[in-house]
Design a protein around this motif. Structure first.
Motif: not given
Length: 569
Positions: A382-394
């Motif tokens: 929970x301490x990190x929110x993962x993103x798809x590489x190159x994107x800023x969408x959740x």
């Protein structure tokens, strides 16, 4: 045989006495009632002074034990040579009693030295030493705190072993008692007063029927520090060998500021406010195995500022913010187990270690502590929110994790959250370019929807929800390529050549810039996306902060993410 200075006691006996002297030894039988009144005794051990006597100016030893009346009704004693001594008491009542319990500077309880230990000495030496007992006892009262009472000079030789005594004790009643506890191990010293103690203990015996000790029912009620309600209930047998018991103790609404001495020593912060409700259960099996449950409920606990010069400093304010719910209540369940036969097993240090580990976890793994507080497993993720590489969408998975964070933070209003976006050019260069190309294609599709040039007719023509189908992709890519201000292959007439789809895509990707500044902007957008989503989950914006973005050098474990950091308000 006891390290007591008897100041006063009035004894009465009414009953029958039968005594006979035989060649094998004396035989004695008693049957009657015994009353000991106005009992008062001081401790001979430790030289721990309570105060000076203003009349004499001398130092006085602490009063250890006293009572108004001790009644033994239906006392029967049978002592016959060659057989086990039997003792039976039908009923016992103690009224207005007082006991003094002291933890000395070396961390040892005064009660541990109540019974003298017999040294390995001859009977003659022991008997000779008894002649000096009275003179030593007289001087022991005025002994300084640093002196040690020499037990070897006053010890009594242990009696000759024989058949174990058979002891049967009827119900015991305790009326209006008080226990005063002092901790001299901690600096400054701490004292606690248990008062209005009333209770009863049912019958018990030293004889274990069918190998299992007879456990007596215990009930003891009273008050701690005049405000907290105290109750002790369960079963035990003081005569059982080995020890066996099942005890539950409850204390309600103990004011915590007087315990600041302990919190300063071990945590570096004093206690400004708070109450403690405690429930402890201890079960000891005949084989020495202990199972214990310690439930601590802390209400409105608030620590003060760090105390300069304190031996330790722990992040207690953050720990309280992590553990306390929206009503300011911390509910801790601290189970432990072990064997009393293990000389290294100590309950107090184990419980303290568990508590210290909880506080330390506030630094090393605050989200794990937060997850455990609301019943979730793990927590580090929970301490990190993962993103798809190159994107800023959740992603949907990221939103699920943020839902848990929002729930936990809404239940803990003393916490605030900082979001730090991260991005890395070496790790995300190609993915960043592909995402930018996807955005250009979507922009072209939105143009077509607005102008009516789209090859498909989506049911929802909102420009924010357009999608690209595989059939749309070639035409959209060609349109983006045509509009792109890049160097393009040309034919002999100087006109733009038609090239395969793969080559168009490669030229477009190569033309899209990817720099540290763009990565920094991507990191900022990731932080903003997380913050915006948490606000949408009814988390107050004033508790959310955007931290400075990071461009870390990636390693094998790094993934595109936003880092969450917790702190106390």
């Amino acid at each position: 045989m006891l390290n007591l200075e008897l100041l006063r006691a009035d004894a009465s006996y009414k009953g029958r006495v039968q005594f006979a002297q035989a060649t094998s030894g004396p035989a004695l039988q008693l049957a009657g009632d015994v009353v000991v009144e106005d009992f008062r005794a001081l401790s001979r051990v430790g030289g721990a002074v309570e105060a000076s006597n203003p009349a004499t100016g001398s130092l006085e030893a602490p009063e250890l034990l006293s009572w108004n009346a001790l009644s033994l009704r239906g006392l029967q004693v049978a002592l016959t040579p060659g057989t086990a001594t039997t003792v039976q008491v039908s009923e016992t009542v103690v009224t207005d009693f007082f006991a003094r319990v002291i933890l000395n500077e070396e961390g040892r309880l005064n009660l541990a030295d109540l019974v003298r230990t017999a040294p390995a000495a001859s009977t003659t030496a022991s008997v000779a030493s008894l002649a000096t007992t009275d003179s030593i006892a007289a001087s022991a009262v005025n002994t300084r705190a640093s002196d040690t009472f020499d037990l070897k000079t006053t010890a009594v030789t242990a009696p000759t072993t024989g058949p174990a005594a058979i002891i049967n004790i009827g119900p015991i009643s305790l009326l209006n008692g008080r226990v005063f506890f002092s901790d001299r191990f901690i600096k400054p010293n701490y004292s606690a007063n248990l008062s209005a103690l009333n209770g009863k203990l049912s019958a018990f015996s030293s004889v274990a029927p069918q190998g299992s000790p007879q456990l007596a029912d215990l009930e003891l009620l009273g008050r701690a520090e005049g405000t907290a309600a105290l109750s002790i209930r369960g079963q035990l047998n003081p005569l059982a060998q080995p020890l066996a018991l099942n005890i539950t103790a409850n204390m309600t609404d103990l004011e915590l500021p007087p315990l600041s001495t302990y919190s300063i020593k071990f945590a570096g912060h004093g206690i400004e406010r708070g109450k403690l409700t405690m429930s402890v259960t201890y079960i000891v099996q005949p084989n020495g195995q202990l199972e214990a449950r310690n439930r601590l409920v802390l209400n409105q606990l608030r620590f003060g500022d760090k105390v300069d010069g304190a031996p330790a400093s722990l992040p207690v304010k953050l720990a309280v913010a992590l553990l306390a719910d929206r009503n300011g209540v911390i509910d801790l369940d601290l189970p432990l187990s072990g064997s009393l036969n293990d000389p290294q097993f100590r309950m107090g240090p184990i419980i303290w270690k568990i508590i210290v580990n909880l506080v330390t976890k506030a630094i090393t793994a605050p989200f794990s502590l937060l997850a455990s507080a609301f019943g979730g497993g793990g927590g580090d993720e929970l301490s990190n929110v993962a993103f798809v590489p190159g994107t800023d969408g959740l992603t949907p998975q990221a939103k699920q994790g943020l839902d848990k964070v929002a729930k936990a933070l809404n239940d803990r209003p003393a916490l605030k959250l900082t979001v730090v976006g991260e991005a890395s050019l070496p790790a995300e260069r190609e993915a960043f370019r592909r995402e930018r190309l996807s955005q250009l294609l979507l922009a072209e599709q939105r143009r077509n929807v607005v102008t009516g040039a789209a090859t498909t007719s989506p049911s929802n023509t909102s420009t924010t929800t357009v999608t690209i189908s595989p059939d749309d992709y070639p035409a959209l890519l060609k349109a983006v390529y045509r509009r792109a201000d890049i160097t393009k292959p040309r034919n002999a007439l100087g006109l733009t050549k038609d090239i395969p789809q793969g080559e168009m895509q490669a030229l477009l990707l190569a033309s899209i810039p990817a720099t540290d500044d763009l990565m920094r902007e991507l990191a900022v957008q990731r932080g903003l996306a997380v913050k915006a989503y948490l606000i949408s989950q009814q988390l107050p914006a004033e508790r959310l902060f955007l931290g400075a973005s990071k461009l870390p050098e990636p390693d094998a474990k790094w993934t595109p993410r936003a880092e969450l950091k917790l702190d106390a308000q």
